[in-house]
Scaffold this motif. Structure first.
Motif, PDB file in Angstrom:
ATOM      1  N   VAL A 112      13.065   8.894  23.598  1.00 11.75           N
ATOM      2  CA  VAL A 112      11.880   9.682  23.945  1.00 11.75           C
ATOM      3  C   VAL A 112      11.192   9.068  25.170  1.00 11.75           C
ATOM      4  N   HIS A 113      11.096   7.752  25.180  1.00 15.50           N
ATOM      5  CA  HIS A 113      10.480   7.042  26.307  1.00 15.50           C
ATOM      6  C   HIS A 113      11.205   7.359  27.612  1.00 15.50           C
ATOM      7  N   ILE A 114      12.520   7.318  27.577  1.00 12.63           N
ATOM      8  CA  ILE A 114      13.309   7.598  28.780  1.00 12.63           C
ATOM      9  C   ILE A 114      13.143   9.053  29.216  1.00 12.63           C
ATOM     10  N   THR A 115      13.199   9.970  28.262  1.00  9.40           N
ATOM     11  CA  THR A 115      13.052  11.394  28.577  1.00  9.40           C
ATOM     12  C   THR A 115      11.700  11.680  29.217  1.00  9.40           C
ATOM     13  N   LEU A 116      10.650  11.099  28.662  1.00 15.57           N
ATOM     14  CA  LEU A 116       9.312  11.325  29.215  1.00 15.57           C
ATOM     15  C   LEU A 116       9.171  10.658  30.585  1.00 15.57           C
ATOM     16  N   GLY A 117       9.868   9.545  30.800  1.00 13.25           N
ATOM     17  CA  GLY A 117       9.856   8.925  32.128  1.00 13.25           C
ATOM     18  C   GLY A 117      10.484   9.831  33.171  1.00 13.25           C
ATOM     19  N   TYR A 118      11.617  10.438  32.828  1.00 17.65           N
ATOM     20  CA  TYR A 118      12.224  11.414  33.731  1.00 17.65           C
ATOM     21  C   TYR A 118      11.263  12.580  34.003  1.00 17.65           C
ATOM     22  N   THR A 119      10.573  13.011  32.951  1.00 21.76           N
ATOM     23  CA  THR A 119       9.641  14.129  33.084  1.00 21.76           C
ATOM     24  C   THR A 119       8.511  13.777  34.033  1.00 21.76           C
ATOM     25  N   VAL A 120       8.008  12.548  33.948  1.00 20.66           N
ATOM     26  CA  VAL A 120       6.939  12.111  34.851  1.00 20.66           C
ATOM     27  C   VAL A 120       7.401  12.195  36.303  1.00 20.66           C
ATOM     28  N   ILE A 121       8.621  11.758  36.575  1.00 15.12           N
ATOM     29  CA  ILE A 121       9.139  11.825  37.943  1.00 15.12           C
ATOM     30  C   ILE A 121       9.174  13.273  38.424  1.00 15.12           C
ATOM     31  N   GLY A 122       9.700  14.160  37.597  1.00  7.68           N
ATOM     32  CA  GLY A 122       9.779  15.564  37.984  1.00  7.68           C
ATOM     33  C   GLY A 122       8.418  16.187  38.203  1.00  7.68           C
ATOM     34  N   LEU A 123       7.450  15.862  37.342  1.00 10.70           N
ATOM     35  CA  LEU A 123       6.116  16.446  37.450  1.00 10.70           C
ATOM     36  C   LEU A 123       5.386  15.943  38.689  1.00 10.70           C
ATOM     37  N   VAL A 124       5.535  14.659  39.003  1.00 11.84           N
ATOM     38  CA  VAL A 124       4.898  14.132  40.212  1.00 11.84           C
ATOM     39  C   VAL A 124       5.483  14.795  41.452  1.00 11.84           C
ATOM     40  N   LEU A 125       6.793  14.939  41.494  1.00 11.85           N
ATOM     41  CA  LEU A 125       7.420  15.604  42.639  1.00 11.85           C
ATOM     42  C   LEU A 125       6.995  17.063  42.726  1.00 11.85           C
ATOM     43  N   ALA A 126       6.842  17.721  41.565  1.00 12.07           N
ATOM     44  CA  ALA A 126       6.372  19.103  41.556  1.00 12.07           C
ATOM     45  C   ALA A 126       4.934  19.194  42.068  1.00 12.07           C
ATOM     46  N   ARG A 127       4.116  18.201  41.701  1.00 18.29           N
ATOM     47  CA  ARG A 127       2.715  18.200  42.187  1.00 18.29           C
ATOM     48  C   ARG A 127       2.670  17.968  43.691  1.00 18.29           C
ATOM     49  N   VAL A 128       3.563  17.124  44.206  1.00 16.85           N
ATOM     50  CA  VAL A 128       3.622  16.920  45.652  1.00 16.85           C
ATOM     51  C   VAL A 128       4.007  18.222  46.353  1.00 16.85           C
ATOM     52  N   LEU A 129       5.000  18.922  45.805  1.00 15.71           N
ATOM     53  CA  LEU A 129       5.415  20.200  46.377  1.00 15.71           C
ATOM     54  C   LEU A 129       4.283  21.218  46.320  1.00 15.71           C
ATOM     55  N   TRP A 130       3.557  21.225  45.198  1.00 20.10           N
ATOM     56  CA  TRP A 130       2.436  22.151  45.041  1.00 20.10           C
ATOM     57  C   TRP A 130       1.305  21.785  46.016  1.00 20.10           C
ATOM     58  N   GLY A 131       1.151  20.504  46.290  1.00 19.33           N
ATOM     59  CA  GLY A 131       0.144  20.075  47.245  1.00 19.33           C
ATOM     60  C   GLY A 131       0.478  20.467  48.673  1.00 19.33           C
ATOM     61  N   LEU A 132       1.734  20.797  48.926  1.00 19.02           N
ATOM     62  CA  LEU A 132       2.151  21.242  50.249  1.00 19.02           C
ATOM     63  C   LEU A 132       2.180  22.762  50.375  1.00 19.02           C
ATOM     64  N   LEU A 133       2.505  23.448  49.271  1.00 15.32           N
ATOM     65  CA  LEU A 133       2.724  24.893  49.331  1.00 15.32           C
ATOM     66  C   LEU A 133       1.726  25.702  48.522  1.00 15.32           C
ATOM     67  N   GLY A 134       0.935  25.050  47.693  1.00 14.79           N
ATOM     68  CA  GLY A 134       0.037  25.751  46.790  1.00 14.79           C
ATOM     69  C   GLY A 134      -1.195  26.315  47.481  1.00 14.79           C
ATOM     70  N   PRO A 135      -2.160  26.826  46.696  1.00 16.68           N
ATOM     71  CA  PRO A 135      -3.410  27.344  47.267  1.00 16.68           C
ATOM     72  C   PRO A 135      -4.146  26.280  48.063  1.00 16.68           C
TER      73      PRO A 135
END
Length: 249
Positions: A53-76
Motif C-alpha cells: 500500500v505504501h509503494i502504491t500510494l507513493g506512485y500515486t503521489v508522483i502522478g498527482l504532483v505531475l498532474a498538478r504541474v500540468l494543470w498549473g500550466l494548462l488549467g484556468p
C-alpha cells in the motif's frame, strides 16, 4: 387591505446566493487525492504488512504532483503558476508591512499559502522519488542507507509543511472569522459578485478520480496475480521478502 403584501410569493423566504466559485473541481480533486495519498503513505511507511500500500500510494503521489504541474500550466488562469508567481512576488512587501501595522491579512495569507503549496509539491515529489529509488535499488547497496535517511527526512519535511498549511488555514479563519477551508470543499466562497472560475469542470475531476481508483485496482490485481503465479513460494517466504523490502524503505 393590501392583498399584494399578503401574497404567498412575497411571503416566501429569500434564498441566499451560494457565493462565488473560486476553485474548480479538478483542482479540488487533485488536492484531496494528494492529501489522502500522502497521509496513507506516511502512516504505512513503517508497516511491513502494508508495504505494498505504501509503494502504491507513493506512485500515486508522483502522478498527482505531475498532474498538478500540468494543470498549473494548462488549467484556468486562477490556478496557473502565473497566478502563484504574482502572490509570491507580493509576499516580501506584505511581511515587511506587518511590523508597521499596515499588513493585509488576506494578502499575506494568500502569499504564505502559495509558498507552502510550492514547498509541499516539491517535498512530496522528492519524498516519493526517493522511495521509488529505494524500491528500485538505485545505486545499489552503496547508497542504500543514505537514500533511506533522505527518504525519511523528506517524508517528515512534507508532513511539517502539511501541518504548517493546516495551521495557516486555521489561523486566518480565526483571524477573519471566516471558514477559509470551505472553498476547497465546495469550490465557493461567500459574498456577492461574479465567479472567478467560470467552469467547474466536474467531468474532468471525475476522470481524475476514476484514473486513480483504476490504478489502485490494477496494483491490487498485480499483487494477487504475482502470488497465484508462483505457488511454490510459501507465504512465510513471501513475508520475509516483504520484510527485507520494508527495511529498505
Amino acid at each position: 387591505m393590501n392583498t399584494a403584501s399578503a401574497s404567498p410569493v412575497n411571503s416566501m423566504p429569500q434564498v441566499s446566493p451560494p457565493g462565488r466559485r473560486v476553485i474548480d473541481a479538478p483542482t479540488r480533486m487533485l488536492h484531496w487525492l494528494l492529501a489522502l495519498s500522502f497521509s496513507g503513505a506516511y502512516l504505512s511507511a513503517e508497516s511491513e504488512r502494508w508495504h505494498a500500500v505504501h509503494i502504491t500510494l507513493g506512485y500515486t503521489v508522483i502522478g498527482l504532483v505531475l498532474a498538478r504541474v500540468l494543470w498549473g500550466l494548462l488549467g484556468p488562469k486562477r490556478v496557473r503558476f502565473g497566478s502563484w508567481a504574482s502572490k509570491l512576488r507580493g509576499l516580501p512587501q506584505q511581511m515587511l508591512a506587518w511590523p508597521q501595522g499596515r499588513g493585509n491579512a488576506l494578502a499575506s495569507f494568500q502569499g504564505l499559502n502559495t509558498l507552502l503549496a510550492v514547498a509541499l509539491l516539491l517535498a512530496a515529489l522528492a519524498a516519493a522519488l526517493s522511495g521509488l529509488g529505494l524500491e528500485q535499488e538505485w545505486g545499489g547497496a552503496r547508497v542504500e542507507d543514505l537514500l533511506e535517511d533522505v527518504h525519511e527526512l523528506l517524508g517528515n519535511t512534507t508532513l511539517a509543511v502539511v501541518l504548517g498549511h493546516i495551521g495557516l488555514i486555521l489561523g486566518i479563519s480565526l483571524l477573519r472569522r471566516q471558514n477559509h477551508a470551505s472553498p476547497m470543499l465546495s469550490g465557493r466562497t461567500p459574498g456577492a459578485g461574479p465567479d472567478l472560475v467560470k467552469q467547474n469542470l466536474r467531468p474532468l475531476a471525475a476522470l481524475l478520480l476514476v484514473a486513480v481508483l483504476s490504478f489502485w485496482t490494477w496494483q491490487w490485481q498485480q499483487g494477487s496475480l504475482a502470488t497465484t503465479e508462483r505457488p511454490g513460494i510459501s507465504a512465510r517466504h513471501t513475508g520475509s521478502d516483504q520484510g527485507s523490502d520494508d527495511g529498505d524503505d
